[in-house]
Design an enzyme around this catalytic site. Structure first.
Site, PDB file in Angstrom:
ATOM      1  N   GLU A 212      35.524  15.689  -4.096  1.00  0.00           N
ATOM      2  CA  GLU A 212      34.593  15.283  -5.235  1.00  0.00           C
ATOM      3  C   GLU A 212      34.939  14.191  -6.333  1.00  0.00           C
ATOM      4  O   GLU A 212      34.201  13.386  -6.309  1.00  0.00           O
ATOM      5  CB  GLU A 212      34.121  16.474  -5.954  1.00  0.00           C
ATOM      6  CG  GLU A 212      33.642  17.570  -4.996  1.00  0.00           C
ATOM      7  CD  GLU A 212      34.709  18.673  -4.524  1.00  0.00           C
ATOM      8  OE1 GLU A 212      35.740  18.335  -4.468  1.00  0.00           O
ATOM      9  OE2 GLU A 212      34.455  19.870  -4.405  1.00  0.00           O
ATOM     10  N   GLY A 267      45.549  23.892 -13.583  1.00  0.00           N
ATOM     11  CA  GLY A 267      44.256  23.405 -13.762  1.00  0.00           C
ATOM     12  C   GLY A 267      43.308  23.752 -14.804  1.00  0.00           C
ATOM     13  O   GLY A 267      42.955  23.010 -15.728  1.00  0.00           O
ATOM     14  N   HIS A 384      15.988  36.912 -23.959  1.00  0.00           N
ATOM     15  CA  HIS A 384      14.824  36.891 -23.607  1.00  0.00           C
ATOM     16  C   HIS A 384      14.626  36.722 -21.841  1.00  0.00           C
ATOM     17  O   HIS A 384      13.769  36.283 -21.272  1.00  0.00           O
ATOM     18  CB  HIS A 384      13.866  35.789 -24.025  1.00  0.00           C
ATOM     19  CG  HIS A 384      13.391  36.082 -25.435  1.00  0.00           C
ATOM     20  ND1 HIS A 384      12.647  36.549 -26.096  1.00  0.00           N
ATOM     21  CD2 HIS A 384      14.362  35.683 -26.663  1.00  0.00           C
ATOM     22  CE1 HIS A 384      12.723  36.704 -27.332  1.00  0.00           C
ATOM     23  NE2 HIS A 384      13.771  36.010 -27.833  1.00  0.00           N
TER      24      HIS A 384
HETATM   25  C1  G6Q Z   1      42.133  25.163 -11.326  1.00  0.00           C
HETATM   26  C2  G6Q Z   1      42.125  24.960 -10.213  1.00  0.00           C
HETATM   27  C3  G6Q Z   1      40.870  23.725  -9.976  1.00  0.00           C
HETATM   28  C4  G6Q Z   1      41.269  22.359 -10.032  1.00  0.00           C
HETATM   29  C5  G6Q Z   1      40.226  21.363  -9.447  1.00  0.00           C
HETATM   30  C6  G6Q Z   1      40.491  20.261  -9.529  1.00  0.00           C
HETATM   31  O1  G6Q Z   1      42.924  25.790 -12.127  1.00  0.00           O
HETATM   32  O2  G6Q Z   1      43.466  24.412  -9.910  1.00  0.00           O
HETATM   33  O3  G6Q Z   1      39.877  24.120 -10.540  1.00  0.00           O
HETATM   34  O4  G6Q Z   1      41.346  22.037 -11.559  1.00  0.00           O
HETATM   35  O5  G6Q Z   1      40.196  21.674  -8.091  1.00  0.00           O
HETATM   36  O6  G6Q Z   1      41.726  19.552  -9.099  1.00  0.00           O
HETATM   37  P1  G6Q Z   1      42.356  18.209  -9.407  1.00  0.00           P
HETATM   38  O7  G6Q Z   1      42.609  18.230 -11.029  1.00  0.00           O
HETATM   39  O8  G6Q Z   1      43.576  18.417  -8.933  1.00  0.00           O
HETATM   40  O9  G6Q Z   1      41.409  17.163  -8.973  1.00  0.00           O
END
Ligand code: G6Q
Length: 547
Positions: A212, A267, A384
Site C-alpha cells: 500500500e 511497528g 447517540h
Molecule cells: C505493526 C505492524 C503493522 C505495520 C504495517 C506497516 O505493528 O507491524 O501495522 O506497521 O504493516 O509496515 P511498514 O512500516 O513496514 O510499512
C-alpha cells in the site's frame, strides 16, 4: 510453566467471581462510602478512577497474585534489559528506550542504543525546524505548506492520532495529513487540494516493502514529477522513515533524507521513533520532546511502582478480570475529546494486533480468552449511537472513559456539558435504574397503570456495568505521551498474563500473501486454477468489470 488457567491463582479468581456475583456495584458503593476514593490512582497527569468495577480489595489481591504467577515483574525486567521478548521474531522490544530521558541504560546485544536514538532525534529536530521555519525550500524555491505522510498500520495510526490530538498546538502555516489506504480515492482526493511545489512527502515504512505504502508513494512521486519535472525535485519533496536503507535508495530517495529506526521498534510501538516525524513537523520538536517526556514518566512509574499501585498493571488486570472471569470480551474506548477521535482506532491496532492471539509464546493453544475486541468513538456522539447496547444490551462491555478537565477551546458552556455527560454515563452504567425507580418516574410523569405495566421492562437499566474513568488535566503533549504509554504497558501486562508474544503479528500475513496471488490473476487477466469456487467467481467478475 503449566497453563495459567490451571494455576491456583486462576482457580481462586474463578471461585471469587462466583462469590461476588451477588454483590452489584451499587451495593458495594452503599456499603463503603470511601469506595470512590479507595479505588483510584494518580500518575503523570492522569487520575484513574476504577471504583466503578465489579471488584473488592480481595479481587485486586487475587489479580495481583495472578500477575505474580505469570511472572510479570520478571518479564517487565527482561523487556527493559533488551532481552528478545518478541521470541517469534527473535527481537528485543525497546520502544521505552526511544523516550528515555534519564540515566537508565538500554542495550541490545550489549550495545547501548541511546547514542543512535539521540542522533536521529537531533536530525529530526533540525529537519522539522527547517521545514516549519520556511528554511527548507521546495524545488522551485517556495516554502513547504503541506506535508503528506504516506504509511499504513503502525507507520500511520500513531502519528495520525497524535497530530490530531494535538491540533491545538499546530501552526496554521503547515498542514500535516496522512494517506494510508491503497484505495486511490484517498491519495487522489488529497492531491487535488495540493500544489507539488509546496508539498513534502514523508514515506514512512519500517520495511519499505509494504504494498500500500509503496503504491501510494510511487503515485505521489509521479504527481510530483509531473508538476515539477526532473528527478532533482524528489530530493526536496520526499523524505523517508525506515529501517531499510537499500530499499529507500532504490525508490529514489536520497539517504541524506532518510530517518532511521531499528528492528527492535515494533511497528505499532514506533510513534516515538522517526515514525513520529510528522508529529514533530506538525507541532514542533519541543512538543514532540514533551510527548516523549510524558511517556518516559509513565515508563518509570511502570518500572518502579509496586504492582498494587501501578496504573498500567491495575488497568490490565481489570481487563483480565472481565475477559476471563466475567464473560466480557469487548472494550469500548470513549474519549470525551473530539481531537482524541483517532485514539480508539489507534488502540484497536495496539491491543488487537498485540493480544489477538490463540497460542502462547511457546506455541501452545490457549484454553481461555485473550485480547478483547476494542472499539469506540468520542463522546458525546457515541451516546447517540451505540450506548444503548452498553446500557441495556445482553453483552457486558468494558468501557474506558477518557476525559480532559480543561479544553483548549474557549466556547462558553461547552466543556461543562461535556464533563457532565461523561460523568453521567459512567454513573448510569454503574447504578442503573431499578424497576421501583422506573415505576416512580413513570408515575410522576402521569402514566396510567396499564402504560406503566407495558413500559416498565423497557425503562429498567440493569446497571452494574463496569467502567474506568481516566481524567486528564488537559490534552497536552506530556499527558498524551503518558496516556499512550499507559495503554502500551497495559497491553504488555495482559500479554504476559495470557502468556502471549504481544509483539508479533503473524495473523496479518496470510491475507497479504493471498492478495498478492489474486493481484497476479488480475494483472494477467486470468484466474489461477485451484482457487475455491467463491474466490474464483469473484475474480472472474472483477476481471469482467475491467473489460
Ligand atoms: C505493526 C505492524 C503493522 C505495520 C504495517 C506497516 O505493528 O507491524 O501495522 O506497521 O504493516 O509496515 P511498514 O512500516 O513496514 O510499512
Amino acid at each position: 510453566m503449566p497453563p495459567i488457567d490451571q494455576s491456583p491463582a486462576w482457580k481462586a479468581l474463578e471461585q471469587h467471581a462466583t462469590d461476588l456475583a451477588d454483590s452489584p456495584m451499587r451495593d458495594l458503593f452503599e456499603q463503603d462510602p470511601a469506595r470512590g476514593q479507595r479505588f483510584t490512582l494518580e500518575q503523570c497527569g492522569i487520575y484513574l478512577d476504577y471504583s466503578k468495577n465489579r471488584i473488592t480489595e480481595q479481587t485486586l489481591g487475587l489479580l495481583i497474585g495472578l500477575a505474580e504467577t505469570a511472572d510479570l515483574v520478571s518479564w517487565r525486567d527482561r523487556m527493559v534489559r533488551g532481552d528478545r521478548v518478541n521470541n517469534t521474531e527473535d527481537r528485543a522490544v525497546l520502544h521505552m528506550a526511544l523516550r528515555n530521558r534519564g540515566p537508565r541504560e538500554y542495550r541490545v546485544d550489549g550495545r547501548d542504543v541511546m547514542p543512535d536514538i539521540r542522533s536521529v532525534l537531533d536530525r529530526m529536530s533540525a529537519f522539522s525546524e527547517a521545514v516549519r521555519s520556511g528554511r527548507w525550500l521546495g524545488h522551485t524555491g517556495q516554502c513547504i505548506t503541506d506535508v503528506v505522510s504516506i504509511g499504513i498500520g503502525g507507520s500511520s495510526l500513531g502519528p495520525k492520532m497524535v497530530c490530531e490530538a494535538l491540533r491545538a498546538y499546530q501552526s496554521p502555516d503547515l498542514r500535516v495529513q496522512f494517506v494510508s489506504n491503497v484505495d486511490g480515492a484517498q491519495l487522489a482526493q488529497l492531491l487535488a487540494t495540493l500544489q507539488p511545489a509546496t508539498t513534502l512527502f514523508v514515506v514512512a515504512s519500517k520495511t519499505f516493502t509494504t504494498q500500500e505504502t509503496l503504491t501510494n508513494a510511487r503515485s505521489a512521486r509521479q504527481w510530483c514529477l509531473d508538476g515539477l519535472g526532473g528527478d532533482a525535485a524528489i530530493a526536496r519533496h520526499f523524505v523517508a522513515v525506515s529501517t531499510n536503507r537499500t530499499a529507500v535508495v532504490e525508490f529514489g530517495i536520497d539517504p541524506e533524507n532518510m530517518f532511521e529506526f531499528w528492528d527492535w521498534v515494533g511497528g505499532r510501538y514506533s510513534l516515538w521513533s522517526a515514525i513520529g516525524l510528522p508529529v514533530a513537523l506538525a507541532v514542533g520538536n519541543e512538543c514532540f520532546e514533551q510527548l516523549l517526556a510524558g511517556a518516559y514518566e509513565m515508563d518509570e512509574h511502570f518500572i518502579a511502582a509496586p504492582l498494587e499501585n501501578n496504573m498500567p498493571v491495575i488497568l490490565a488486570l481489570l481487563g483480565v478480570w472481565y475477559s476471563n472471569f466475567a464473560h466480557s470480551h469487548t472494550l469500548a474506548v470513549i474519549p470525551y475529546d473530539q481531537n482524541l477521535r483517532f485514539l480508539p482506532a489507534y488502540l484497536q491496532q495496539a491491543d488487537m494486533e498485540s493480544n489477538g492471539k490463540r497460542v502462547t509464546r511457546d506455541g501452545v493453544a490457549v484454553d481461555y480468552q485473550t485480547g478483547p475486541v476494542v472499539w469506540g468513538q468520542p463522546g458525546t456522539d457515541a451516546q447517540h449511537s451505540f450506548f444503548q447496547l452498553i446500557h441495556q444490551g445482553t453483552r457486558l462491555v468494558q468501557t474506558d472513559f477518557i476525559l480532559p478537565l480543561r479544553s483548549h477551546y474557549a466556547l462558553t458552556g461547552h466543556h461543562d456539558k461535556l464533563i457532565a455527560n461523561c460523568l453521567a454515563q459512567a454513573q448510569a452504567l454503574m447504578q442503573g435504574r431499578t424497576a421501583a425507580e422506573a415505576r416512580a418516574e413513570l408515575e410522576e410523569h402521569g402514566f396510567d397503570a396499564a402504560a406503566i405495566q407495558r413500559l416498565l421492562p423497557h425503562r429498567v437499566f440493569p446497571g452494574n456495568r463496569p467502567s474506568n474513568l481516566l481524567l486528564l488535566d488537559q490534552v497536552t503533549p506530556t499527558v498524551l505521551g503518558a496516556l499512550i504509554a499507559l495503554y502500551e504497558h497495559k497491553i504488555f501486562v495482559q500479554g504476559v498474563v495470557w502468556g502471549l508474544d504481544s509483539f508479533d503479528q503473524w495473523g496479518v500475513e496470510l491475507g497479504k500473501q493471498l492478495a498478492s496471488e489474486i493481484l497476479g490473476d488480475l494483472e494477467r487477466a486470468s484466474c489461477s486454477p485451484g482457487l475455491d469456487s467463491s474466490t474464483a467467481g469473484l475474480v472472474r467478475r472483477s476481471l469482467a468489470a475491467k473489460e
